[in-house]
Design a protein around this motif. Structure first.
Motif, PDB file in Angstrom:
ATOM      1  N   LEU A  44      15.672  32.429  15.889  1.00 18.67           N
ATOM      2  CA  LEU A  44      16.168  31.687  16.982  1.00 18.67           C
ATOM      3  C   LEU A  44      15.531  31.405  18.497  1.00 18.67           C
ATOM      4  N   LEU A  45      15.023  32.604  18.864  1.00 19.54           N
ATOM      5  CA  LEU A  45      14.486  32.781  20.074  1.00 19.54           C
ATOM      6  C   LEU A  45      12.969  32.098  19.948  1.00 19.54           C
ATOM      7  N   GLY A  51      26.916  34.892  24.351  1.00 17.78           N
ATOM      8  CA  GLY A  51      26.606  36.192  24.562  1.00 17.78           C
ATOM      9  C   GLY A  51      25.025  36.602  24.303  1.00 17.78           C
ATOM     10  N   LEU A  52      24.241  35.715  24.530  1.00 14.13           N
ATOM     11  CA  LEU A  52      22.747  35.860  24.257  1.00 14.13           C
ATOM     12  C   LEU A  52      22.369  36.727  25.492  1.00 14.13           C
ATOM     13  N   GLU A  53      21.631  37.724  25.418  1.00 12.10           N
ATOM     14  CA  GLU A  53      21.200  38.463  26.418  1.00 12.10           C
ATOM     15  C   GLU A  53      20.074  37.370  27.246  1.00 12.10           C
ATOM     16  N   PRO A  54      20.290  36.996  28.450  1.00  8.68           N
ATOM     17  CA  PRO A  54      19.229  36.002  29.186  1.00  8.68           C
ATOM     18  C   PRO A  54      17.958  36.418  29.331  1.00  8.68           C
ATOM     19  N   SER A  55      17.678  37.891  29.579  1.00  9.73           N
ATOM     20  CA  SER A  55      16.388  38.565  29.829  1.00  9.73           C
ATOM     21  C   SER A  55      15.583  37.926  28.469  1.00  9.73           C
ATOM     22  N   LEU A  56      16.071  37.790  27.437  1.00  7.53           N
ATOM     23  CA  LEU A  56      15.326  37.389  26.244  1.00  7.53           C
ATOM     24  C   LEU A  56      14.289  36.173  26.381  1.00  7.53           C
ATOM     25  N   LEU A  57      15.011  35.303  27.172  1.00  7.88           N
ATOM     26  CA  LEU A  57      14.389  34.067  27.644  1.00  7.88           C
ATOM     27  C   LEU A  57      13.571  33.717  28.784  1.00  7.88           C
ATOM     28  N   LEU A  58      13.465  35.015  29.378  1.00 11.20           N
ATOM     29  CA  LEU A  58      12.510  35.177  30.572  1.00 11.20           C
ATOM     30  C   LEU A  58      11.103  35.391  30.114  1.00 11.20           C
ATOM     31  N   GLN A  59      10.678  34.339  29.528  1.00  5.65           N
ATOM     32  CA  GLN A  59       9.285  34.156  28.957  1.00  5.65           C
ATOM     33  C   GLN A  59       8.576  33.061  29.760  1.00  5.65           C
ATOM     34  N   PRO A  60       7.214  33.386  29.688  1.00 10.96           N
ATOM     35  CA  PRO A  60       6.328  32.313  30.563  1.00 10.96           C
ATOM     36  C   PRO A  60       6.473  31.091  30.093  1.00 10.96           C
ATOM     37  N   GLN A  61       6.769  30.619  28.960  1.00 11.07           N
ATOM     38  CA  GLN A  61       6.861  29.162  28.381  1.00 11.07           C
ATOM     39  C   GLN A  61       8.421  28.740  28.885  1.00 11.07           C
ATOM     40  N   ILE A 110      14.222  40.667  40.872  1.00 16.01           N
ATOM     41  CA  ILE A 110      13.165  41.928  40.333  1.00 16.01           C
ATOM     42  C   ILE A 110      12.618  41.254  39.143  1.00 16.01           C
ATOM     43  N   LEU A 111      12.162  40.079  39.043  1.00 17.81           N
ATOM     44  CA  LEU A 111      11.525  39.528  38.122  1.00 17.81           C
ATOM     45  C   LEU A 111      10.065  40.075  38.100  1.00 17.81           C
ATOM     46  N   SER A 112       9.495  40.260  37.178  1.00 20.77           N
ATOM     47  CA  SER A 112       7.965  40.683  36.667  1.00 20.77           C
ATOM     48  C   SER A 112       7.012  39.915  37.651  1.00 20.77           C
TER      49      SER A 112
END
Length: 544
Positions: free
Chosen positions: A406-407, A428-438, A459-461
């Motif tokens: 899915l991700l 209920g998806l954890e939003p941090s899972l979508l904090l990806q460069p693309q 506090i983003l990377s």
């Protein structure tokens, strides 16, 4: 074909008298020398007319005249004269059920087995017309009961069964070959099963109930395909094998036919007696595939309810698809989700990458909404567990593999994020899972703002902050004013509440209403105050 109305002048006066059954007029014309042998455009003479009309007296008059005119050889030639279609007077009488006229013709040495141009005969014609007494007469006079007729090589028994003339079938079973086969190796019992002739089927008891046709179809398969429940019951009760392979191309069973054509009563009976190996064995094909491809949602529902797997076996070598769900989605790719899709998803069908593409790579949200209604997104802390349990507290969760796929699909379909992102986060998806460069590089400005509202953006990377800075400089991202500052304590608090309760519980249940906080805060705690982005289709590419 009768052309008498078009060519009335071609019919002799004698033939007209014979047709009308006027013996006195016929006799008078014959005495005046009018010929009984004159033929019309069909090749019919007076005897043909009298026999077809069932005019026993006229038949007798013509035969008597022929007898007085010459030898028995001459009489035989006359009584067996044929029309242009090869029909004798005996054939015409038998075809129409004129018993008395036929008896006279047979006594005058009519050929009881004379074939017509289309390979019929008096017996076959009588069987087709349902004339039992005529059939009995012909058999007593030596009619051949097992000859083949018509281009399909049917016997009289085939035809009697096809027409449902059970009284004639009772007569024929004593003299006919019950296992006679036509050019497709179809037996009379097969014909009875195909056309739902239950009474005939019962009369044929003793014949092989599993005799297969040239294409391996069995009587049970054809009865299941046509939905003849009583015939199915009879065949099963008399030893028909429900697990007999009935196809030259793939392992087809009667249950497949019932599922494909939506015959629910037959399907229910076959489920009880069919080997479940057809459901999952690699060399088999689940009947679910046939139910799905024919859009028989009731069949799908019954099979699932009776324990057939929504995932079945991979049938890419036969059906070109990996699962019943993939097949259902491929059939409705440009339509609203079919009922079968909903049934399979509800039953826990595994979702593969291709299925997620159907749900996410589109501006339509009906499929993703349907999936999320029945499948829960697992919490982040469970993702490292092997063998994740799908069912917990009565809920069906996505497996680790399903969530990964899915991700993967979601991050490759960022252009549709305005459609799928709110649904996933509210499910209920954890939003941090979508904090990806693309995601941060390609998301629409408002989509990106929506996602950041669910996290602590301060506090983003460093790599992710760098992407945001680049987009701000390039003016491809316009952050909301408060995203430039440290999040408010209220936002940090609701993130903590979400973490403690679990995003699935917070977003999908009424657990927030049980918290000791004022009810106006419920909307805020469930992140429902955040405005959603609106999907804007990409402009069409300029012509080359």
């Amino acid at each position: 074909m009768d052309f008498t109305e078009l060519y009335a002048d071609s019919v002799s006066s004698v033939a007209v008298a014979a047709r009308s059954g006027c013996r006195r007029r016929l006799r008078r014309l014959m005495k005046r020398g009018f010929s009984v042998d004159r033929r019309d455009n069909r090749g019919w003479n007076a005897l043909h007319e009298a026999a077809a009309a069932g005019s026993t007296e006229c038949v007798q008059e013509i035969l008597s005249a022929a007898a007085g005119a010459g030898s028995s050889r001459g009489r035989a030639a006359d009584v067996n004269s044929l029309t242009h279609e090869g029909e004798s007077a005996a054939h015409l009488a038998a075809q129409r059920g004129h018993l008395a006229a036929l008896r006279l013709l047979l006594e005058a040495n009519a050929n009881v087995n004379q074939l017509t141009n289309d390979l019929s005969c008096p017996l076959y014609a009588a069987v087709d017309g349902g004339h039992r007494e005529v059939v009995e007469l012909l058999l007593s006079k030596g009619a051949a009961a097992n000859r083949t007729h018509t281009a399909s090589c049917w016997t009289c028994l085939h035809q009697a069964v096809y027409k449902g003339h059970s009284d004639i079938v009772r007569v024929l079973v004593d003299v006919c070959d019950l296992e006679a086969l036509d050019d497709h190796k179809i037996s009379p019992l097969f014909v009875a099963a195909q056309y739902g002739q239950q009474e005939c089927l019962e009369i044929l008891v003793g014949a092989n109930v599993s005799a297969q046709a040239a294409d391996l179809a069995s009587p049970l398969l054809i009865a299941s395909q046509e939905g003849h429940g009583a015939c199915v019951d009879f065949l099963l009760d008399h030893g028909a094998d429900p697990n007999l392979d009935c196809s030259l191309e793939w392992p087809q069973l009667p249950i497949h036919a019932a599922a494909e054509f939506g015959h629910i009563g037959v399907l229910r009976r076959l489920i009880a007696v069919t080997d479940r190996a057809c459901d999952r064995a690699e060399d088999m094909v689940s009947p679910l595939y046939l139910a799905v491809v024919s859009r028989q949602s009731r069949s799908v529902e019954m099979l699932l309810r009776e324990g057939y797997s929504p995932d079945a076996q991979v049938c890419s070598h036969l059906q070109g698809v990996k699962s019943p769900l993939s097949l259902a989605l491929s059939l409705t790719s440009n339509e609203p989700c079919s009922e079968s899709v909903g049934l399979l998803v509800t039953a826990g069908a595994r979702l593969g990458e291709e299925d997620w593409i159907h749900a996410i790579a589109t501006d339509k949200t009906d499929l993703l909404t349907l999936i999320l209604e029945h499948r829960w997104i697992p919490r982040q802390e469970t993702l490292t567990r092997d063998g994740f349990v799908q069912n917990r507290n009565g809920k069906t969760f996505l497996t680790q593999q399903e969530l990964r796929e899915l991700l993967c699909v979601a991050l490759n379909q960022v252009r549709f994020a305005a459609c799928w992102l709110p649904l996933l986060l509210n499910a209920g998806l954890e939003p941090s899972l979508l904090l990806q460069p693309q995601m941060l590089q390609r998301a629409d400005s408002e989509v990106l703002n929506y996602l950041l509202e669910f996290v602590n953006w301060s506090i983003l990377s460093p790599p992710l902050k760098h992407i945001l800075d680049q987009r701000r400089a390039a003016k491809t991202w316009e952050p909301r004013p408060h995203l430039d500052s440290i999040p408010l304590l209220s936002h940090l608090c609701r993130m903590q509440v979400r973490s403690v309760l679990g995003p699935d519980q917070l977003m999908r249940t009424d657990v927030v209403q049980q918290l000791p906080v004022p009810s106006p805060l419920h909307v805020f705690l469930r992140f429902r105050d955040i405005p959603q982005a609106i999907y804007t289709p990409s402009p069409p590419s300029p012509p080359l």
